[in-house]
Design a protein around this motif. Structure first.
Motif, PDB file in Angstrom:
ATOM      1  N   LYS A  53       1.118  -0.940   0.047  1.00 15.13           N
ATOM      2  CA  LYS A  53       0.164   0.067   0.077  1.00 15.13           C
ATOM      3  C   LYS A  53       1.407   1.776  -0.358  1.00 15.13           C
ATOM      4  CE  LYS A  53      -4.078  -2.216   0.246  1.00 15.13           C
ATOM      5  NZ  LYS A  53      -3.869  -3.279   0.759  1.00 15.13           N
ATOM      6  N   ASN A  54       1.975   0.749   0.706  1.00 14.55           N
ATOM      7  CA  ASN A  54       3.324   2.756   1.174  1.00 14.55           C
ATOM      8  C   ASN A  54       3.708   2.610   0.219  1.00 14.55           C
ATOM      9  OD1 ASN A  54       4.467   4.375   2.350  1.00 14.55           O
ATOM     10  ND2 ASN A  54       4.755   4.128   3.963  1.00 14.55           N
ATOM     11  N   MET A  55       3.850   3.694  -0.501  1.00  8.79           N
ATOM     12  CA  MET A  55       4.818   3.649  -2.484  1.00  8.79           C
ATOM     13  C   MET A  55       5.974   4.778  -1.190  1.00  8.79           C
ATOM     14  SD  MET A  55       3.677   1.768  -4.510  1.00  8.79           S
ATOM     15  CE  MET A  55       3.851   2.201  -5.541  1.00  8.79           C
ATOM     16  N   ASP A  56       6.032   5.008  -0.153  1.00 10.43           N
ATOM     17  CA  ASP A  56       7.243   5.705   1.141  1.00 10.43           C
ATOM     18  C   ASP A  56       8.654   5.339   0.016  1.00 10.43           C
ATOM     19  OD1 ASP A  56       4.851   7.369   1.057  1.00 10.43           O
ATOM     20  OD2 ASP A  56       5.558   7.127   3.055  1.00 10.43           O
ATOM     21  N   TYR A  57       8.891   4.157   0.226  1.00 12.31           N
ATOM     22  CA  TYR A  57      10.225   3.138  -0.478  1.00 12.31           C
ATOM     23  C   TYR A  57      10.480   3.556  -1.740  1.00 12.31           C
ATOM     24  CZ  TYR A  57      14.727   0.217   0.703  1.00 12.31           C
ATOM     25  OH  TYR A  57      15.967   0.486   0.396  1.00 12.31           O
ATOM     26  N   ALA A  58       9.469   3.507  -2.463  1.00 15.71           N
ATOM     27  CA  ALA A  58       9.706   3.171  -4.249  1.00 15.71           C
ATOM     28  C   ALA A  58      10.167   4.816  -4.617  1.00 15.71           C
ATOM     29  CB  ALA A  58       8.485   2.591  -4.308  1.00 15.71           C
ATOM     30  N   ASN A  59       9.761   5.627  -3.864  1.00 18.23           N
ATOM     31  CA  ASN A  59       9.847   6.674  -4.077  1.00 18.23           C
ATOM     32  C   ASN A  59      10.823   6.824  -3.853  1.00 18.23           C
ATOM     33  OD1 ASN A  59       6.795   7.630  -5.534  1.00 18.23           O
ATOM     34  ND2 ASN A  59       6.040   8.395  -3.630  1.00 18.23           N
ATOM     35  N   TYR A  60      11.378   6.680  -2.832  1.00 14.98           N
ATOM     36  CA  TYR A  60      12.828   7.238  -2.619  1.00 14.98           C
ATOM     37  C   TYR A  60      13.775   6.616  -3.430  1.00 14.98           C
ATOM     38  CZ  TYR A  60      16.841   6.374   0.287  1.00 14.98           C
ATOM     39  OH  TYR A  60      18.367   6.440   0.432  1.00 14.98           O
ATOM     40  N   LEU A  61      12.715   4.941  -3.284  1.00 16.07           N
ATOM     41  CA  LEU A  61      14.905   5.043  -4.822  1.00 16.07           C
ATOM     42  C   LEU A  61      14.209   5.735  -5.603  1.00 16.07           C
ATOM     43  CD1 LEU A  61      13.071   0.822  -3.117  1.00 16.07           C
ATOM     44  CD2 LEU A  61      15.544   1.698  -2.830  1.00 16.07           C
ATOM     45  N   CYS A  62      13.373   5.728  -6.041  1.00 17.44           N
ATOM     46  CA  CYS A  62      12.889   6.432  -7.612  1.00 17.44           C
ATOM     47  C   CYS A  62      13.582   8.098  -7.375  1.00 17.44           C
ATOM     48  CB  CYS A  62      11.748   6.920  -8.097  1.00 17.44           C
ATOM     49  SG  CYS A  62      10.756   5.557  -8.113  1.00 17.44           S
ATOM     50  N   GLU A  63      13.609   8.648  -6.940  1.00 23.59           N
ATOM     51  CA  GLU A  63      14.848   9.774  -6.080  1.00 23.59           C
ATOM     52  C   GLU A  63      16.106  10.005  -6.106  1.00 23.59           C
ATOM     53  OE1 GLU A  63      13.796  12.615  -2.684  1.00 23.59           O
ATOM     54  OE2 GLU A  63      11.779  12.371  -3.358  1.00 23.59           O
ATOM     55  N   LYS A  64      16.692   8.486  -5.129  1.00 20.75           N
ATOM     56  CA  LYS A  64      17.889   7.547  -5.084  1.00 20.75           C
ATOM     57  C   LYS A  64      18.351   7.429  -6.775  1.00 20.75           C
ATOM     58  CE  LYS A  64      21.314   6.735  -2.324  1.00 20.75           C
ATOM     59  NZ  LYS A  64      21.522   6.367  -0.748  1.00 20.75           N
ATOM     60  N   LEU A  65      17.359   6.691  -7.804  1.00 24.45           N
ATOM     61  CA  LEU A  65      18.142   6.251  -8.613  1.00 24.45           C
ATOM     62  C   LEU A  65      18.222   7.389 -10.315  1.00 24.45           C
ATOM     63  CD1 LEU A  65      17.105   2.661  -8.519  1.00 24.45           C
ATOM     64  CD2 LEU A  65      19.608   3.472  -8.813  1.00 24.45           C
ATOM     65  N   GLN A  66      17.064   8.733  -9.741  1.00 24.52           N
ATOM     66  CA  GLN A  66      16.895   9.209 -10.460  1.00 24.52           C
ATOM     67  C   GLN A  66      16.240   8.744 -11.993  1.00 24.52           C
ATOM     68  OE1 GLN A  66      20.631  11.398 -11.577  1.00 24.52           O
ATOM     69  NE2 GLN A  66      21.630  11.935  -9.394  1.00 24.52           N
ATOM     70  N   LEU A  67      15.050   8.783 -12.006  1.00 19.02           N
ATOM     71  CA  LEU A  67      14.024   7.649 -12.025  1.00 19.02           C
ATOM     72  C   LEU A  67      12.993   7.901 -12.203  1.00 19.02           C
ATOM     73  CD1 LEU A  67      13.291   5.071 -13.914  1.00 19.02           C
ATOM     74  CD2 LEU A  67      12.502   3.850 -12.320  1.00 19.02           C
ATOM     75  N   ASP A  68      12.530   8.472 -13.670  1.00 18.19           N
ATOM     76  CA  ASP A  68      11.288   9.267 -14.061  1.00 18.19           C
ATOM     77  C   ASP A  68      10.358   8.354 -13.748  1.00 18.19           C
ATOM     78  OD1 ASP A  68       8.886  10.974 -14.687  1.00 18.19           O
ATOM     79  OD2 ASP A  68      10.157  11.374 -16.863  1.00 18.19           O
ATOM     80  N   THR A  69       9.425   7.206 -13.453  1.00 19.87           N
ATOM     81  CA  THR A  69       8.774   6.099 -14.183  1.00 19.87           C
ATOM     82  C   THR A  69       7.513   7.231 -14.942  1.00 19.87           C
ATOM     83  OG1 THR A  69       7.408   6.763 -12.041  1.00 19.87           O
ATOM     84  CG2 THR A  69       9.159   5.656 -11.385  1.00 19.87           C
ATOM     85  N   SER A  70       7.365   8.205 -15.086  1.00 18.12           N
ATOM     86  CA  SER A  70       6.358   8.536 -16.138  1.00 18.12           C
ATOM     87  C   SER A  70       6.836   8.063 -17.659  1.00 18.12           C
ATOM     88  CB  SER A  70       6.003   9.789 -15.928  1.00 18.12           C
ATOM     89  OG  SER A  70       6.997  10.787 -16.614  1.00 18.12           O
ATOM     90  N   ALA A  71       7.879   7.392 -17.652  1.00 14.59           N
ATOM     91  CA  ALA A  71       8.268   7.716 -18.941  1.00 14.59           C
ATOM     92  C   ALA A  71       7.955   6.728 -19.346  1.00 14.59           C
ATOM     93  CB  ALA A  71      10.078   7.404 -19.023  1.00 14.59           C
ATOM     94  N   ASN A  72       7.951   6.419 -20.498  1.00 16.53           N
ATOM     95  CA  ASN A  72       6.695   4.592 -21.411  1.00 16.53           C
ATOM     96  C   ASN A  72       7.668   4.115 -21.409  1.00 16.53           C
ATOM     97  OD1 ASN A  72       6.203   2.991 -23.807  1.00 16.53           O
ATOM     98  ND2 ASN A  72       4.614   5.354 -24.472  1.00 16.53           N
TER      99      ASN A  72
END
Lengths: 304, 567
Positions: free
Chosen positions: A107-126
Motif C-alpha cells: 500500500k505504502n509507496m514511500d520507499y519506492a519513491n525514495y528509491l526512484c529519487e535516489k536512482l533519478q528515475l522518471d517513472t512516467s516514461a513509456n
C-alpha cells in the motif's frame, strides 16, 4: 540459520551444460556474491532459488521452505531482479510499479519513491521507449520497494552507467545495514568486492571456490613492486633473500611477495637503495580466482 | 485462485485489440444483415420460385381444362347413346322396385333401412349387369362399370320416388341424368382426393365442378336435339363431334374463366384489396387463364386428331385411351416440363436456396465473422502465458506471492470473459439488426440468429482453449503461435475451401470433392445448416465444441504448474 540453502543442486541440460552438485549456504544478513563467466550457470542457479525451475537432484531451501514445492511461501520473503529485463504489456513505469505493488499487496509507496529519487528515475516514461539503464532502474525499484528480507539479484548492474552503479551499490549497502540477506550474481569482480561478505565462483556449472572477502583483504603476504633508479641497485637487490616473483630488468623493476611480518624489515633494507617508486599490488578477488583457475588447470594437467 | 491485479493487467494490455475486433465484427454483421436485408437478395430466389409456382398452376389449369373438355364430350356421347333407350330404364327400375317388395315381404316389414336397400341395389344391379338381355345394349362396357352405374340409377330412382312410395313421379330421363352426374361427381372426388396434398374441400369442389360440367353437357345435348341439328347424326361420328367439340371448348373456357375470377376475386377481397381493384385484377387473371385453357384444349384435340389420322393412314385401329392419355400429358406441360431435366433441377434448387442462410450462417458466422475474433484469440492466448514467459516479463508476477495456478486461472478467465463479452455484443448487434429488417418475418428468425451466435461463441471457445493450451505448453512464442495459431488458421482455410463442397452451395456450383476439407476443420462442428433446417444435429456438435474447450483449458492450467520456466 542459513537463509538460503542450496543442497546438491543439479540440472543437467546435456552436452556439459547445466549446473552440477551445487552446495551453497547463505547466512542471515550476509551479502553473497555469485560470480562466473557467461553461460557458467549463474542464472540457472538463481532460477532454482526462485522456484522457476525444478531440480533434477537436490533442492533449494529458503527460510526452510522448498523453493519448488512451496514457491509461494518463499516469495513472501524474496524479491527478485531478473537477468533479462522485459516488462509486462503496460504503458508507463508508474503503471507497472502500481500493478506490481498491487500484486505484492503493497500500500505504502514511500520507499519506492525514495528509491526512484535516489536512482533519478522518471517513472512516467513509456516502458517501451526506456533505455536499458532506465529499465534496469525500474526493475530495481520494483524488486526493492517491497522491502523484503531476501534479495535475489541477477546481474543487477547491467546497463547502469558508472555513476549509477555507485548509487546502486550504495543502496545495496543500505539494505545490508538493515540486515537483509542478499544473493547477487555478477561477472564484475570489483562491484562484488565492494559489497559482498562472501563470493562463490561458478565455472562450467561447478562451484570452483567460495571465498570470504575478509580473507582477501587480510592476506598473510603482501606484494610490492619496486623500481630502482639505477641498474646497480637493481642487481644488488636481486641478490637479497626476499621472494621475488617478477623481474623486469629493462625498467629496473622487481615484484616481491613477503609475509606481513617482514614488511618493516623490507622497508629498512630498502633505505640502502635509491628508489624511483614503491607500490603495493593489492590482492583482489580477480587475482584470487585467477589463481584458483590456474591451480585447477595445473592439477588437471598433473592428473593427465 | 484468482488475482484481480493480474486480471486488470491483462485487460489493460489487450483492451485496444478487443475493442477493435469487437467493433469491426459487429459493424460487419450489422452491414450483412441490414444492408443485404434491404437489398432483398432473396428477390431472385423468389422470382425463380414464382416461375415454378406459376408453372405448376399453369399445369393445373391445363389439366383441368383438358379433363373438363373430355368430361363434357364423354357426357354428350354417353347421354346421346343412352337417351334413345330411355324406356329400358323403366324396365330396370320396375324390376328393382319388385326386388325391394320381395325382400320386404320376406322380412314381413313395410320399410327397409338404407343399408338393407343398398344391399338389394347391389345384388339386383349385379343380376342385371350379368343378364345378357340387358348387357347387349351396353356393349363395350365391362360388367363392373355397368353394375355400379345401375346402383347409381337405383339410388337416383329411390331419391326421386322417395324410396318407391311415390312411383308416379319417376321420370326416367331425370333418373338417368341424376345417376350419371352423381357417378361423375363421385369419380372426380375419388380422383382428387388421391392427388398429393389434396384437401377434402378441394375434392368436394372438384366433384361439384364435374357435376356442373356434366349437367351443362346434357342440357346442351337436349338443346341441340330439340333444335334438330343432330337429327339423323350418329352419336360419336365425325359430324357429331364437329358439332359438340367446339361447344365443349367454349363451355370449358368460360367455366374456367368464371371459376378463376371468383377464386381470385375472393382472395383479393380477403387480402384487403378494394372491390374495384379486386375485380380488375381477378379479371386480368381470369382472361389469362381462359387463354391458357383454350391453348390446352386446342393442343389436346389437335394431338388426338393427328394421332388418330396417323393410325388410320397406317391402317391400324387407333387406341383412343392411350392417345388421349398422351394428349393430356402433352397439353398440360408447363415451362419446367419443357426444360431438360438437369436444368430444371438446377433451377429448382436455386429457387429453393436460402441465400440469407448461406451468407449469414455459412459465410459470416463460420468464416468472415470468425476471422477477427480468431486473430484476437491467437494473439491474446499467446501473450497471456507463452509470450510473457518468452520475454521474461512473467518473472515479475511470479516473483510476488502469486501461485502459478492463480496466474493460469486468472488468464484463462480473462480470455473466456473477453470472448464472452465480445459475443454478447455481437448477439445484441445481430438481434437489433434482425429487428430492424423485420424481426421474425426476416429470412432468419430470432431463435436462429441466437443459435448462430451461441455456435460461433462455442467454436471460438474451443479454439481459445486450444490456443491457451499451446501457450501453456510452450515457452517460446514461435511454437505457441505457430501451432496454436497455425492450426486455427488452417481450420478456417479448410472451412473456406470446404464451403465449395458443402450442401449450402447449389449443385451447379458445387465440387463435392472439396467437401473433404470440412473433415479437417473444427469449425465443421458448428453446424449452421442443421440450425437453419431446424434439425437437432447441431446440439451434440455444440457439446463436442464445449468439451474440447474445457479439456484444453484444463490441460493448459495443469501443465503450466509442472514445467520449468526460463525466467
Amino acid at each position: 540459520m542459513a537463509v538460503i540453502k542450496i543442497n546438491h543442486l543439479t540440472k543437467d541440460y546435456g552436452e556439459g551444460r547445466g549446473i552440477f552438485d551445487i552446495d551453497l549456504s547463505v547466512e542471515k544478513g550476509e551479502v553473497f556474491g555469485y560470480v562466473g563467466t557467461n553461460g557458467s550457470g549463474k542464472t540457472t542457479t538463481i532460477r532454482h532459488i526462485m522456484g522457476f525451475l525444478k531440480a533434477q537432484l537436490g533442492n533449494v531451501e529458503v527460510m526452510g521452505f522448498d523453493s519448488w514445492k512451496d514457491s509461494v511461501e518463499v516469495k513472501k520473503f524474496v524479491s527478485y531482479i531478473p537477468g533479462e529485463i522485459a516488462f509486462p504489456d503496460l504503458r508507463t513505469g508508474t503503471e507497472f510499479l502500481k500493478a506490481q505493488a498491487e500484486l505484492l499487496g503493497l500500500k505504502n509507496m514511500d520507499y519506492a519513491n525514495y528509491l526512484c529519487e535516489k536512482l533519478q528515475l522518471d517513472t512516467s516514461a513509456n516502458l517501451k521507449r526506456m533505455s536499458k539503464g532506465m529499465k534496469q532502474k525500474t526493475a530495481i525499484v520494483a524488486a526493492l520497494m517491497a522491502n523484503k528480507d531476501i534479495l535475489v539479484l541477477d546481474e543487477p548492474t547491467t546497463g547502469l552507467d558508472p555513476l549509477m552503479r555507485e548509487t546502486f551499490l550504495e543502496i545495496i549497502l543500505e539494505e545490508k545495514e538493515k540486515g537483509k540477506t542478499i544473493f547477487m550474481s555478477s561477472h564484475m569482480f570489483d562491484e562484488l568486492e565492494d559489497t559482498c561478505d562472501r563470493v562463490a565462483m561458478i565455472q562450467n556449472g561447478h562451484i570452483v571456490d567460495i571465498v570470504s572477502m575478509t580473507d582477501i583483504y587480510n592476506t598473510p603476504t603482501k606484494t610490492y613492486k619496486i623500481e630502482f633508479t639505477n641498474s646497480t641497485d637493481f642487481k644488488n637487490f636481486k641478490h637479497t633473500r626476499y621472494k621475488i616473483i617478477r623481474v623486469q630488468p629493462q625498467y629496473n623493476q622487481v615484484t616481491v611477495n613477503i609475509p606481513n611480518a617482514d614488511i618493516s624489515k623490507l622497508m629498512k633494507s630498502l633505505t640502502k637503495y635509491k628508489l624511483k617508486y614503491i607500490a603495493e599490488i593489492e590482492y583482489t578477488l580477480e587475482n584470487h580466482f585467477k589463481d584458483v583457475l590456474k591451480k585447477m588447470k595445473e592439477e588437471s594437467k598433473n592428473v593427465q | 485462485m484468482f488475482s484481480k491485479a493480474l486480471f486488470k493487467q491483462s485487460m489493460k494490455a489487450h483492451w485496444v485489440k478487443w475493442v477493435f475486433v469487437t467493433v469491426a465484427t459487429c459493424v460487419m454483421l450489422a452491414i450483412v444483415i441490414i444492408v443485404l436485408g434491404n437489398l432483398g437478395i432473396n428477390d431472385i430466389r423468389d422470382s425463380l420460385k414464382n416461375i415454378f409456382v406459376q408453372a405448376n398452376q399453369e399445369s393445373t389449369v391445363k389439366e383441368q381444362a383438358v379433363d373438363g373438355y373430355e368430361l363434357y364430350n364423354t357426357t354428350v356421347d354417353t347421354y346421346g347413346t343412352f337417351s334413345p333407350m330411355i324406356s329400358m330404364l323403366g324396365i330396370l327400375t320396375t324390376g328393382y322396385q319388385g326386388a325391394i317388395d320381395d325382400y320386404q315381404a320376406s322380412l314381413g316389414t313395410d320399410s327397409l333401412t338404407e343399408e338393407q336397400r343398398q344391399s338389394v341395389r347391389e345384388s339386383y344391379a349385379q343380376e342385371m349387369a350379368s343378364n345378357p338381355l340387358i348387357s347387349q345394349f351396353i356393349e363395350g362396357m365391362d360388367a363392373e362399370t355397368v353394375k355400379s352405374f345401375f346402383v347409381y340409377i337405383f339410388v337416383s330412382y329411390d331419391t326421386m320416388t322417395n324410396n318407391g312410395t311415390d312411383t308416379a313421379s319417376a321420370d326416367n330421363d331425370q333418373i338417368l341424368i341424376n345417376a350419371y352426374t352423381s357417378m361423375v361427381g363421385d369419380m372426380a372426388y375419388a380422383q382428387s382426393i388421391a392427388e398429393e396434398g389434396a384437401t377434402e374441400e378441394y375434392a368436394q369442389s372438384r366433384a361439384e365442378g364435374s357435376k356442373e360440367i356434366a349437367n351443362a353437357a346434357i342440357t346442351e345435348y337436349k338443346a341441340q336435339a330439340s333444335a334438330g341439328t343432330i337429327t339423323g347424326i350418329e352419336v360419336g361420328s365425325e359430324q357429331f363431334l364437329a358439332i359438340f367439340n367446339p361447344l365443349a371448348n367454349d363451355y370449358i373456357n368460360n367455366y374456367i374463366q368464371d371459376e378463376t375470377y371468383n377464386t381470385i376475386y375472393q382472395e383479393n377481397i380477403n387480402n384487403g384489396m378494394s372491390e374495384s381493384d379486386a375485380e380488375l385484377n381477378a379479371n386480368e387473371y381470369a382472361v389469362m387463364t381462359k387463354v391458357i385453357a383454350n391453348t390446352a384444349i386446342t393442343t389436346y384435340q389437335f394431338w388426338i386428331d393427328e394421332k388418330v389420322s396417323e393410325a388410320q393412314e397406317n391402317g391400324e385401329e387407333p387406341d383412343l385411351t392411350a392417345i388421349k392419355a398422351d394428349a393430356r400429358l402433352s397439353a398440360s406441360e408447363s415451362i419446367s416440363d419443357q426444360m431438360p431435366e438437369s436444368v430444371a433441377l438446377a433451377l429448382t434448387e436455386l429457387g429453393n436456396m436460402d441465400i440469407y442462410g448461406l451468407i449469414i450462417g455459412s459465410i459470416f458466422y463460420r468464416i468472415a465473422g470468425l476471422l477477427l475474433p480468431m486473430v484476437f484469440v491467437i494473439m491474446t492466448a499467446n501473450s497471456l502465458l507463452a509470450g510473457q514467459v518468452d520475454s521474461g516479463s512473467m518473472a515479475y508476477v511470479l516473483s510476488t506471492p502469486t501461485k502459478r495456478r492463480t496466474v493460469t486461472i486468472t488468464q484463462m478467465v480473462y480470455l473466456v470473459v473477453a470472448l464472452f463479452a465480445m459475443y454478447l455484443l455481437l448477439t445484441v448487434t445481430s438481434v437489433i439488426s434482425v429487428f430492424i429488417v423485420g424481426g421474425n418475418n426476416f429470412a432468419i428468425n430470432y431463435a436462429e440468429i441466437l443459435l448462430f451466435n451461441a455456435g460461433a461463441f462455442l467454436t471460438m471457445f474451443a479454439i481459445a482453449g486450444f490456443c491457451y493450451m499451446c501457450s501453456s505448453l510452450f515457452n517460446r512464442t514461435k511454437y505457441s503461435l505457430g501451432i496454436g495459431g497455425g492450426l486455427t488458421i488452417f481450420s478456417l482455410v479448410c472451412t473456406i475451401l470446404g464451403l465449395f463442397g458443402s450442401s449450402v452451395v447449389p449443385s451447379a456450383m458445387r465440387i463435392s470433392a472439396m467437401d473433404f476439407f470440412n473433415y479437417l476443420s473444427i469449425i465443421t462442428l458448428f453446424d449452421t445448416v442443421s440450425i437453419m433446417n431446424g434439425t437437432l444435429d447441431y446440439l451434440w456438435k455444440f457439446a463436442i465444441l464445449l468439451g474440447i474447450g474445457i479439456v484444453t483449458f484444463i490441460i493448459g492450467v495443469f501443465r503450466f504448474e509442472k514445467k520449468d520456466l526460463p525466467l
